[in-house]
Design a protein around this motif. Structure first.
Motif, PDB file in Angstrom:
ATOM      1  N   GLN A  47       9.506   0.227   9.441  1.00  0.00           N
ATOM      2  CA  GLN A  47       9.518   0.179  10.639  1.00  0.00           C
ATOM      3  C   GLN A  47       8.665  -0.599  11.455  1.00  0.00           C
ATOM      4  O   GLN A  47       8.991  -1.391  12.393  1.00  0.00           O
ATOM      5  CB  GLN A  47       9.324   1.749  11.049  1.00  0.00           C
ATOM      6  CG  GLN A  47       9.868   2.134  12.294  1.00  0.00           C
ATOM      7  CD  GLN A  47       9.510   3.699  12.522  1.00  0.00           C
ATOM      8  OE1 GLN A  47      10.537   4.361  11.826  1.00  0.00           O
ATOM      9  NE2 GLN A  47       8.724   4.256  12.984  1.00  0.00           N
ATOM     10  N   PHE A  56       0.866  -1.214   0.174  1.00  0.00           N
ATOM     11  CA  PHE A  56       0.077  -0.116  -0.093  1.00  0.00           C
ATOM     12  C   PHE A  56       1.076   1.153  -0.033  1.00  0.00           C
ATOM     13  O   PHE A  56       0.138   2.223   0.054  1.00  0.00           O
ATOM     14  CB  PHE A  56      -1.038  -0.106   1.070  1.00  0.00           C
ATOM     15  CG  PHE A  56      -1.900  -1.049   1.037  1.00  0.00           C
ATOM     16  CD1 PHE A  56      -3.153  -0.926   0.432  1.00  0.00           C
ATOM     17  CD2 PHE A  56      -2.078  -2.176   2.039  1.00  0.00           C
ATOM     18  CE1 PHE A  56      -3.926  -1.842   0.110  1.00  0.00           C
ATOM     19  CE2 PHE A  56      -2.833  -3.113   1.793  1.00  0.00           C
ATOM     20  CZ  PHE A  56      -3.843  -3.157   1.046  1.00  0.00           C
ATOM     21  N   ALA A  57       2.352   1.097   0.042  1.00  0.00           N
ATOM     22  CA  ALA A  57       3.112   2.382   0.128  1.00  0.00           C
ATOM     23  C   ALA A  57       3.415   2.803  -1.350  1.00  0.00           C
ATOM     24  O   ALA A  57       3.521   3.924  -1.427  1.00  0.00           O
ATOM     25  CB  ALA A  57       4.359   1.890   0.976  1.00  0.00           C
ATOM     26  N   ILE A  58       3.558   1.751  -2.094  1.00  0.00           N
ATOM     27  CA  ILE A  58       3.895   2.117  -3.473  1.00  0.00           C
ATOM     28  C   ILE A  58       2.880   1.865  -4.676  1.00  0.00           C
ATOM     29  O   ILE A  58       2.184   0.652  -4.363  1.00  0.00           O
ATOM     30  CB  ILE A  58       5.122   1.279  -3.919  1.00  0.00           C
ATOM     31  CG1 ILE A  58       6.292   1.513  -3.008  1.00  0.00           C
ATOM     32  CG2 ILE A  58       5.669   1.685  -5.590  1.00  0.00           C
ATOM     33  CD1 ILE A  58       7.702   0.833  -3.308  1.00  0.00           C
ATOM     34  N   ALA A  68       9.144   3.692   4.364  1.00  0.00           N
ATOM     35  CA  ALA A  68       9.649   3.530   5.836  1.00  0.00           C
ATOM     36  C   ALA A  68       9.120   3.204   7.147  1.00  0.00           C
ATOM     37  O   ALA A  68       9.269   2.549   7.976  1.00  0.00           O
ATOM     38  CB  ALA A  68      10.519   5.259   5.968  1.00  0.00           C
ATOM     39  N   VAL A  69       7.739   3.982   7.083  1.00  0.00           N
ATOM     40  CA  VAL A  69       6.964   3.474   8.177  1.00  0.00           C
ATOM     41  C   VAL A  69       6.492   1.997   8.103  1.00  0.00           C
ATOM     42  O   VAL A  69       6.403   1.352   9.068  1.00  0.00           O
ATOM     43  CB  VAL A  69       5.574   4.463   8.265  1.00  0.00           C
ATOM     44  CG1 VAL A  69       5.050   4.091   9.724  1.00  0.00           C
ATOM     45  CG2 VAL A  69       6.025   5.806   8.171  1.00  0.00           C
ATOM     46  N   ALA A  70       6.050   1.422   7.063  1.00  0.00           N
ATOM     47  CA  ALA A  70       5.788   0.233   6.901  1.00  0.00           C
ATOM     48  C   ALA A  70       6.885  -0.929   7.303  1.00  0.00           C
ATOM     49  O   ALA A  70       6.733  -1.907   8.151  1.00  0.00           O
ATOM     50  CB  ALA A  70       5.338  -0.151   5.438  1.00  0.00           C
ATOM     51  N   SER A  80       8.765  11.020  -2.819  1.00  0.00           N
ATOM     52  CA  SER A  80       8.647  11.203  -1.335  1.00  0.00           C
ATOM     53  C   SER A  80       7.620  10.697  -0.750  1.00  0.00           C
ATOM     54  O   SER A  80       7.736  10.241   0.573  1.00  0.00           O
ATOM     55  CB  SER A  80       8.883  12.939  -1.052  1.00  0.00           C
ATOM     56  OG  SER A  80       9.972  13.358  -1.920  1.00  0.00           O
ATOM     57  N   LEU A  81       6.143  10.716  -0.982  1.00  0.00           N
ATOM     58  CA  LEU A  81       5.232  10.160  -0.220  1.00  0.00           C
ATOM     59  C   LEU A  81       5.077   8.763  -0.018  1.00  0.00           C
ATOM     60  O   LEU A  81       5.093   8.195   1.014  1.00  0.00           O
ATOM     61  CB  LEU A  81       4.021  10.624  -0.727  1.00  0.00           C
ATOM     62  CG  LEU A  81       3.353  11.917  -0.666  1.00  0.00           C
ATOM     63  CD1 LEU A  81       2.092  12.043  -1.581  1.00  0.00           C
ATOM     64  CD2 LEU A  81       2.813  11.888   0.734  1.00  0.00           C
ATOM     65  N   ALA A  82       5.351   8.086  -1.258  1.00  0.00           N
ATOM     66  CA  ALA A  82       5.839   6.615  -1.150  1.00  0.00           C
ATOM     67  C   ALA A  82       7.010   6.208  -0.260  1.00  0.00           C
ATOM     68  O   ALA A  82       6.809   5.196   0.280  1.00  0.00           O
ATOM     69  CB  ALA A  82       5.925   6.023  -2.721  1.00  0.00           C
ATOM     70  N   MET A  83       7.948   6.950  -0.351  1.00  0.00           N
ATOM     71  CA  MET A  83       9.276   6.581   0.487  1.00  0.00           C
ATOM     72  C   MET A  83       8.758   6.811   1.977  1.00  0.00           C
ATOM     73  O   MET A  83       9.372   6.157   2.521  1.00  0.00           O
ATOM     74  CB  MET A  83      10.307   7.552   0.254  1.00  0.00           C
ATOM     75  CG  MET A  83      10.800   7.469  -1.147  1.00  0.00           C
ATOM     76  SD  MET A  83      11.734   5.783  -1.472  1.00  0.00           S
ATOM     77  CE  MET A  83      13.410   6.210  -0.363  1.00  0.00           C
ATOM     78  N   THR A  84       8.031   7.681   2.115  1.00  0.00           N
ATOM     79  CA  THR A  84       7.593   7.964   3.663  1.00  0.00           C
ATOM     80  C   THR A  84       6.780   6.877   4.061  1.00  0.00           C
ATOM     81  O   THR A  84       7.064   6.074   5.169  1.00  0.00           O
ATOM     82  CB  THR A  84       6.786   9.188   3.844  1.00  0.00           C
ATOM     83  OG1 THR A  84       7.413  10.336   3.410  1.00  0.00           O
ATOM     84  CG2 THR A  84       6.220   9.469   5.177  1.00  0.00           C
ATOM     85  N   ALA A  85       5.831   6.268   3.404  1.00  0.00           N
ATOM     86  CA  ALA A  85       4.848   5.098   3.727  1.00  0.00           C
ATOM     87  C   ALA A  85       5.818   3.958   3.775  1.00  0.00           C
ATOM     88  O   ALA A  85       5.439   2.911   4.464  1.00  0.00           O
ATOM     89  CB  ALA A  85       3.895   5.136   2.597  1.00  0.00           C
TER      90      ALA A  85
END
Lengths: 77, 340
Positions: free
Chosen positions: A48, A14-16, A44-46, A37-42
Motif C-alpha cells: 500500500q 522487512f515483511a517476510i 499488504a501495508v508495505a 498472517s503476520l507477514a501477509m499483513t506487513a
C-alpha cells in the motif's frame, strides 16, 4: 513503468523473514512457503505504501502467490 | 456465571465447522458473535489462553458492553468467526489508553490477508471512538515482523519490556512497546536527572508536546504513598503503578516486589507518574535496588509514565530482534547501568 518481482522482493524485505524471502517461488502459494498472517499483513501495508494500492477483501482472497501479487499491483496502480 | 472449566468443556464438544477459502466480511463485533469468538480462541489456543473471559461468551459480551473491549471480527456467511482483533483495557489506569492487539486467525485461514483487513478496520474504529485518546501495543521481539507492521501503521517505539512473556520452551520473549497518540494536550513532566536525556529522546520520537522540568533526587515527598500492584502469576510478571510517594514509598515498593517474588514473579515493572514529582523521584530508590530504565509509556496515567524494570534472570539479549535503529537505541538504554 510496471513493477517487477525484484521490486516486490525489495518492498517486502522487512515483511517476510529473509530466509523465506530468499527461497520464495513466485508461482507457489505464499502460505505454503512459510509466509504467515503476520507477514501477509506487513506485505499488504508495505505494498500500500510503496505502490499506492489498497487490497480489498475480495481481491485479497485471490492473492495466493507472488505472481498474483505482482499482477494485482500492476493492474491496480 | 459459567466457569472456565465449563466453558472449555462446552467448546471441546463442538465440531469445527469452518471451511477454508470462503469469502468473509470484516466489521465491528456484534453481540451474537460472542459464541463464535470463543470458538475461535479455542481453535487457536486450545485451552491455553490465560484469560478466562475469551472462553465465556457472556463475559465477552459484558466486556464489550462496558467499553473494556472493542473487537473487530472476520465473519463467514454462516456466522463463524475466522479472525479477531481488538482494542481493550489492560494494565494502564487511564481508561482512554487502550491496548491494540489480540490479533488471531483461524488455522484454516492462516497465511491470508485477514489480519491485515482486521488491523485496517481496527485503525478506523480507533480513530472513530471519542473515548479513545491513545493506543499502545506490545510487539514481540522474537521476530521483527510485528514491529515492522506497527511502524507501517504509524506506531512509535517508546520502551522495551525485557523478558515480558513466556515463550516457547524455556525462553522468554521481550516486547517493544509502541504507541500512537490520537488526541492530547500539552503536559508538564518531571524528568529524573539521571535519565532526562533518554526521556527527551523518547518524547521527541513519540512526537509528544511536553514541558519537561528537571527533577532532583531531593524532590519533595508527597503526603501519602499511593501504589497499585498487579501480579501476573502465569507470566511471572509484577506491574506496579506509582501515583505518589511519601517517606515510606521506597520501602513500600520493596515490600510489593518481595511479595510478588514469593508468588513466582521474575520480572518487575514500575510505572512512575511523571506528572507527580514524588512519583517520578521514585526512580532513584528503584535504580539503587537494581532497576533500569525500560522507557516511556505515554498517557499511561493520562499523563506519561516512566517505566523502570528489574529482572531476576539476565535477559537473553541474543534472542531480541529489533527492526529499527530507534528500537536498538532503546535497547541500549534498557541495558545501561543508571548513571546516578
Amino acid at each position: 513503468m510496471s513493477a517487477t518481482l525484484e521490486d516486490l522482493k525489495k518492498t517486502f524485505a522487512f515483511a517476510i523473514p529473509a530466509d523465506v524471502l530468499a527461497k520464495l517461488d513466485p508461482a507457489k502459494p505464499l502460505a505454503a512457503q512459510g509466509v504467515d498472517s503476520l507477514a501477509m499483513t506487513a506485505m499488504a501495508v508495505a505494498m500500500q505504501n510503496a505502490f499506492g494500492v489498497k487490497v480489498s477483501v475480495e481481491e485479497g482472497l485471490k492473492l495466493k502467490t507472488l505472481n498474483d501479487v505482482l499482477a494485482f499491483v500492476n493492474k491496480a496502480r | 456465571m459459567t466457569t472456565r472449566a465449563e466453558a472449555l468443556a462446552r467448546l471441546s464438544q463442538q465440531p469445527d465447522t469452518v471451511q477454508p477459502g470462503l469469502v468473509y466480511v470484516v466489521e465491528a463485533f456484534r453481540p451474537e458473535d460472542a459464541e463464535a469468538v470463543c470458538d475461535l480462541f479455542y481453535r487457536v489456543y486450545q485451552d491455553a489462553y490465560p484469560v478466562d473471559m475469551y472462553y465465556i461468551p457472556d463475559a465477552v459480551r459484558g466486556a464489550v458492553a462496558e467499553g473494556a473491549l472493542y473487537p473487530v471480527v472476520a465473519r463467514l456467511a454462516g456466522g463463524e468467526v475466522i479472525g479477531f482483533a481488538a482494542l481493550y483495557r489492560s494494565s494502564p489506569p487511564f481508561a482512554g489508553l487502550l491496548e491494540f492487539g489480540l490479533g488471531m486467525v483461524h488455522p484454516a485461514y492462516r497465511g491470508s490477508l485477514i489480519l491485515f483487513h482486521l488491523t485496517t478496520e481496527l485503525m478506523d474504529l480507533m480513530n472513530s471512538l471519542p473515548s479513545v485518546e491513545a493506543v499502545y501495543g506490545e510487539a514481540v521481539c522474537d521476530t521483527i515482523i510485528t514491529q515492522h507492521s506497527s511502524a507501517l501503521f504509524g506506531f512509535r517505539e517508546v520502551a522495551l519490556e525485557l523478558e515480558l512473556m513466556p515463550g516457547g520452551g524455556s525462553g522468554r520473549i521481550s516486547c517493544l512497546a509502541v504507541f500512537r497518540n490520537i488526541r492530547d494536550r500539552r503536559r508538564t513532566l518531571h524528568a529524573p536527572a539521571f535519565c532526562a536525556g533518554e526521556l527527551g529522546k523518547l518524547l521527541a520520537w513519540a512526537e509528544l508536546d511536553r514541558e519537561v522540568v528537571a527533577l532532583g533526587e531531593e524532590s519533595l515527598a508527597a503526603q501519602a504513598t499511593r501504589l497499585e500492584v498487579q501480579t501476573f502469576a502465569h507470566a511471572g510478571v509484577m506491574r506496579g503503578n506509582v501515583y505518589s510517594l511519601s517517606g515510606d514509598g521506597a520501602a513500600a515498593m520493596r515490600q510489593a516486589e518481595a511479595a510478588a517474588a514469593e508468588q513466582g514473579c521474575r520480572v518487575f515493572q514500575w510505572f512512575l507518574n511523571l506528572a507527580e514529582p514524588s512519583a517520578a523521584a521514585g526512580a532513584w530508590p528503584l535504580a539503587r535496588n537494581g532497576y533500569r530504565l525500560g522507557g516511556l509509556m505515554p498517557r499511561w496515567f493520562d499523563d506519561d509514565a516512566l517505566l523502570m524494570q528489574k529482572l531476576l534472570d539476565p535477559p537473553a539479549v541474543e534472542r531480541i530482534n529489533l527492526y529499527s535503529d530507534r528500537a536498538r537505541e532503546i535497547q541500549a538504554m534498557t541495558l545501561a547501568e543508571p548513571a546516578l
